[in-house]
Design a protein around this motif. Structure first.
Motif, PDB file in Angstrom:
ATOM      1  N   THR A   1       0.832  -1.216   0.000  1.00 19.97           N
ATOM      2  CA  THR A   1       0.000   0.000   0.000  1.00 19.97           C
ATOM      3  C   THR A   1       0.867   1.266   0.000  1.00 19.97           C
ATOM      4  O   THR A   1       0.474   2.291  -0.550  1.00 19.97           O
ATOM      5  CB  THR A   1      -0.961   0.042   1.210  1.00 19.97           C
ATOM      6  N   TYR A   2       2.046   1.173   0.610  1.00 21.32           N
ATOM      7  CA  TYR A   2       2.969   2.323   0.616  1.00 21.32           C
ATOM      8  C   TYR A   2       3.477   2.579  -0.801  1.00 21.32           C
ATOM      9  O   TYR A   2       3.556   3.737  -1.231  1.00 21.32           O
ATOM     10  CB  TYR A   2       4.131   2.052   1.576  1.00 21.32           C
ATOM     11  N   ILE A   3       3.786   1.523  -1.531  1.00 20.48           N
ATOM     12  CA  ILE A   3       4.213   1.655  -2.939  1.00 20.48           C
ATOM     13  C   ILE A   3       3.125   2.386  -3.735  1.00 20.48           C
ATOM     14  O   ILE A   3       3.416   3.329  -4.485  1.00 20.48           O
ATOM     15  CB  ILE A   3       4.473   0.272  -3.584  1.00 20.48           C
ATOM     16  N   GLY A   4       1.881   1.983  -3.558  1.00 18.74           N
ATOM     17  CA  GLY A   4       0.768   2.614  -4.259  1.00 18.74           C
ATOM     18  C   GLY A   4       0.650   4.095  -3.911  1.00 18.74           C
ATOM     19  O   GLY A   4       0.427   4.939  -4.781  1.00 18.74           O
ATOM     20  N   MET A   5       0.825   4.408  -2.636  1.00 17.39           N
ATOM     21  CA  MET A   5       0.721   5.809  -2.201  1.00 17.39           C
ATOM     22  C   MET A   5       1.853   6.652  -2.789  1.00 17.39           C
ATOM     23  O   MET A   5       1.643   7.815  -3.145  1.00 17.39           O
ATOM     24  CB  MET A   5       0.729   5.880  -0.675  1.00 17.39           C
ATOM     25  N   ILE A   6       3.036   6.075  -2.864  1.00 18.65           N
ATOM     26  CA  ILE A   6       4.176   6.794  -3.469  1.00 18.65           C
ATOM     27  C   ILE A   6       3.884   7.040  -4.950  1.00 18.65           C
ATOM     28  O   ILE A   6       4.067   8.158  -5.454  1.00 18.65           O
ATOM     29  CB  ILE A   6       5.482   5.989  -3.302  1.00 18.65           C
ATOM     30  N   GLU A   7       3.404   6.025  -5.641  1.00 20.42           N
ATOM     31  CA  GLU A   7       3.147   6.170  -7.084  1.00 20.42           C
ATOM     32  C   GLU A   7       2.040   7.189  -7.343  1.00 20.42           C
ATOM     33  O   GLU A   7       2.042   7.856  -8.373  1.00 20.42           O
ATOM     34  CB  GLU A   7       2.808   4.804  -7.695  1.00 20.42           C
ATOM     35  N   ARG A   8       1.090   7.321  -6.423  1.00 19.65           N
ATOM     36  CA  ARG A   8       0.000   8.288  -6.573  1.00 19.65           C
ATOM     37  C   ARG A   8       0.332   9.646  -5.939  1.00 19.65           C
ATOM     38  O   ARG A   8      -0.530  10.516  -5.845  1.00 19.65           O
ATOM     39  CB  ARG A   8      -1.281   7.732  -5.946  1.00 19.65           C
TER      40      ARG A   8
END
Lengths: 75, 75
Positions: A37-44
Motif C-alpha cells: 500500500t505504501y508503494i501505491g501511495m508513493i506512485e499516486r
C-alpha cells in the motif's frame, strides 16, 4: 518546480521503473521491504517520502539515487 | 549504500554547494525559507529530509534535484 509536482514526478518515475522491470507493486514491495500500500501511495504522490526511503527505493531498483530524478519522458 | 550514509552524503553536498556559493547557513536559511538550525541539522545528517524539502533545497541553489545527489568529490 512546485513542491507537490516533485511527488508526482517521483511517483511516475517509480511506476515507470517498476513497469520496465515488469514488477507488480507486490514484487516491488517484496524487494524494497515496503508495504504494497505504501508503494501505491508513493506512485499516486500521496506520500512525502523521506531521503532514507528514497535510498531504499534506489537500492530495490539497483540504480543510483540521482537516476530516480532523471525524467526520461520529458522532451 | 547504508540508509544513514545517504544522509551524510546529502549533508556534505549541501555544505559543499553552500561553500561554493559563499553563503553562510543564515543566508541559505533565508534563500530556502528553512530555519538556520534546520540547515545545520541537515548538514550534520541529523534529519531525514523529505522529498518536498529536498526540492525546496534544490530551488534555493537553483540546481536540479539530481544534482544534489551527484557527489563530485568521489574518485
Amino acid at each position: 518546480m512546485n513542491k507537490n509536482d516533485v511527488l508526482v514526478e517521483f511517483g511516475n518515475k517509480i511506476r515507470q521503473l517498476r513497469d520496465e522491470k515488469g514488477w507488480s507493486q507486490e514484487e516491488l514491495a517484496f524487494k524494497s521491504g515496503f508495504h504494497r500500500t505504501y508503494i501505491g501511495m508513493i506512485e499516486r504522490a500521496e506520500r512525502n517520502i523521506s531521503l532514507k526511503n528514497i535510498a531504499r527505493m534506489a537500492l530495490a531498483f539497483d540504480v543510483k539515487i540521482e537516476e530516480l530524478f532523471i525524467n526520461t519522458n520529458k522532451i
